[in-house]
Scaffold this active site. Structure first.
Site, PDB file in Angstrom:
ATOM      1  N   LYS A  13       0.849  -1.197   0.000  1.00  0.00           N
ATOM      2  CA  LYS A  13       0.000   0.000   0.000  1.00  0.00           C
ATOM      3  C   LYS A  13       0.882   1.244   0.000  1.00  0.00           C
ATOM      4  O   LYS A  13       1.894   1.296   0.713  1.00  0.00           O
ATOM      5  CB  LYS A  13      -0.899  -0.037   1.237  1.00  0.00           C
ATOM      6  N   SER A  46      -9.427   1.624   3.199  1.00  0.00           N
ATOM      7  CA  SER A  46      -8.646   2.461   2.303  1.00  0.00           C
ATOM      8  C   SER A  46      -7.648   1.650   1.482  1.00  0.00           C
ATOM      9  O   SER A  46      -7.106   2.138   0.492  1.00  0.00           O
ATOM     10  CB  SER A  46      -7.896   3.516   3.134  1.00  0.00           C
ATOM     11  N   SER A  69      -9.638  -0.698   7.359  1.00  0.00           N
ATOM     12  CA  SER A  69      -9.081  -0.641   6.005  1.00  0.00           C
ATOM     13  C   SER A  69      -8.438  -1.942   5.551  1.00  0.00           C
ATOM     14  O   SER A  69      -8.222  -2.140   4.355  1.00  0.00           O
ATOM     15  CB  SER A  69      -8.052   0.494   5.907  1.00  0.00           C
TER      16      SER A  69
END
Length: 598
Positions: free
Chosen positions: A78, A152, A176
């Protein structure tokens, strides 16, 4: 589609064992099959970056790969997690920088042999559960592009679900690392805070951030987490593993479920949840309704109160440049300036009170079971109501880190419209392994296809690596299940693993002195296999257990019939001269039964 798309970690490991040198060309071909225009990637690695990693990996001694359990395994990161020499943006181009060193979690995985394939898209500054708050574009659901991918950690979930990597890293502050798993039919492991270091990660809420792991199987996710974990003295919020939690839940576990659930009017989500409950109960799980109000009240604190100020502190000077931030993200984070220090302390006192209530509730069960989300939304709907609909998605996730819980998001029966609908298990801190062990059982029970790849679950049983936080002990007499001293195990979070036998060179004796009859086990040239039970006891509780063992008994090493060596009860040979030999009965229970039948 590349032949390697959809490979699990085990598939890559198998290729490495068969031909380590061929793996290099396989990885290069895999890299060239990836689409750099796919907006799930913010930065797909360049050919130079790939070859630099491969050269470093293949320059090592390859005669034994035991020291490199992730040898050549591709993974994604990420883009709020640093990779040395690569850009980090947190999905905000104005905040872009080149990382000087790997985040601790990335360094750990590289040291195990893994290869970073790219940095992935996310809701800007990890603020959102929807996957569409990014200037790099909304990451669509891998099953239906009209729907949200979840956030997210949207990009990490997307590339994993489509099989482009064997595992991926996300972060999880409010859900997330779980919501995208639920929306894309993959596993999302949200570890205990501090088990995996957050050093080198752009913070969202430092007190509640943790790296998370996406994988196609629970076994893969847990292996990656265990390799990434470890105390980091340079990270103030890193924690030493206390080695006090159980290794697994009972064979027939007891889960709490919210007495009242909302699915925001989504009948298909509710129906999928009921299917999951039926499957769990049919497998032997006991479900007990609980009052969910403290969990829900705590979940509301993360965005509806002073806790949002932690996000404000994290973005710092970027708040002065709203034109360079996603409008919704700016609106959410800007709220933090409205709260005082007094209100922040009051919010902490409320968090502590609600957490204590939650801990009391979970003390009576093995885990809490919830839907990963109450519903799923289209990208079009999120565009019209970005904050309200996002809030719905955090109903069963937002409280987790505030309450210091571990969590595991699991694939579950699909909705009638073909979209995934996951479930999540939550337990106290450090119960990560117990969650994962049950997750392996659940995944094997459902046997759903992996992600969107269409590949089946591996035919070999899912299993976890040996636990350094537990000691496997063979008990032969008064500590057996249902026997007078069994409580000395169960009161220390020890769990029953299996009934088996020793190797065929042991003799068994009955020590008849004292209020409780006890066995004495002796290794000898002439003997037979003796029935024993194996229990896993937390390492930190093992010393207490041993301290209660009276002479002439003690703990030594026993050899089992299949060649394994475990800790187990032994006896001083001198006292056996006057003890009753019962070897011929083959076990303590058999002898006791024979006495009762006389």
């Amino acid at each position: 589609m590349s032949a390697t798309f959809g490979y699990t970690l085990q598939d890559w490991q198998q290729h490495a064992k068969q031909d380590p040198l061929h793996l290099k060309s396989l990885l290069i071909a895999h890299f060239h099959a990836l689409n750099p225009q796919d907006n799930a990637w913010i930065h797909l690695c360049t050919a130079e970056q790939l070859h630099a990693q491969l050269d470093a990996l293949f320059s090592q001694d390859l005669t034994s790969l035991d020291a490199l359990p992730l040898f050549g395994v591709p993974f994604a990161v990420k883009d709020n997690i640093d990779v040395a020499g690569w850009p980090t943006t947190a999905a905000c181009p104005a905040a872009r920088y080149i990382a000087e060193q790997d985040a601790h979690v990335v360094a750990q995985l590289k040291a195990a042999g893994a290869i970073v394939m790219g940095k992935t898209n996310l809701d800007q500054f990890a603020t959102g559960l929807v996957g569409c708050r990014s200037p790099f574009g909304a990451v669509s659901n891998t099953f239906n592009p009209d729907y949200s991918s979840g956030g997210s950690s949207s990009g990490s979930a997307s590339v994993l679900a489509r099989g482009y990597v064997a595992f991926s890293l996300g972060t999880d502050t409010a859900g997330s690392g779980r919501v995208p798993a639920g929306f894309n039919n993959i596993v999302g492991l949200k570890p205990t805070k501090g088990w995996i270091s957050a050093r080198g990660i752009v913070p969202a809420c430092r007190l509640n951030d943790t790296p998370s792991v996406f994988a196609l199987t629970v076994a893969d996710a847990y292996l990656v987490a265990s390799l990434a974990a470890g105390y980091d003295e340079k990270e103030p919020y890193s924690r030493q593993h206390p080695a006090t939690a159980p290794a697994q839940f009972p064979t027939r576990p007891h889960f709490a479920v919210p007495e009242t659930l909302t699915f925001c009017g989504d009948k298909q989500a509710e129906a999928a949840w009921q299917q999951a409950l039926t499957a769990l109960e049919n497998s032997g799980v006991t479900l007990t309704p609980i009052d969910f109000a403290p969990f829900q009240q705590l979940a509301e604190q993360l965005y509806a109160g002073p806790w949002v100020a932690e996000r404000t502190a994290a973005v710092g000077a970027m708040l002065d440049r709203p034109e360079q931030m996603d409008p919704t993200v700016y609106q959410v984070i800007r709220q933090g300036v409205n709260f005082s220090a007094v209100q922040a302390y009051q919010a902490e006192y409320l968090r502590a009170d609600l957490t204590r209530q939650i801990q009391r509730t979970l003390a009576d069960v093995d885990a809490l079971l919830v839907p990963t989300t109450p519903t799923i939304h289209t990208l079009a709907a999120l565009e019209h109501a970005p904050i309200a609909l996002n809030s719905q998605l955090g109903l069963y996730t937002n409280f987790t880190n505030l309450a210091d819980l571990s969590a595991l998001a699991l694939p579950a029966p699909f909705r009638a419209d073909g979209l995934p609908a996951g479930i999540t298990l939550l337990a106290p801190a450090w119960h990560d392994r117990a969650l994962a062990e049950f997750g392996c059982r659940w995944q094997s029970l459902l046997h759903l296809p992996l992600g969107t790849s269409g590949r089946d679950l591996p035919s070999t049983p899912l299993s976890l690596p040996a636990s350094p936080a537990h000691v496997r002990v063979a008990v032969v007499g008064a500590h057996l299940t249902g026997m007078p001293l069994n409580f000395q195990l169960t009161s220390r979070n020890a769990v029953f693993i299996e009934e088996t036998q020793t190797a065929a060179h042991y003799r068994l004796f009955a020590l008849l002195d004292g209020p409780i009859k006890k066995p004495g086990l002796l290794k000898a040239e002439q003997g037979q296999a003796i029935t024993v039970e194996l229990w896993d006891i937390p390492l930190a509780r093992f010393g207490e257990f041993v301290a209660e063992i009276p002479a002439p008994l003690g703990i030594g090493s026993l050899t089992l019939l299949d060649g394994r060596t475990v800790k187990g009860f032994i006896c001083e040979p001198a006292v056996l001269n006057t003890a009753l030999e019962i070897t011929a009965f083959g076990g303590w229970r058999n002898w006791l039964t024979a006495q009762e039948e006389r």
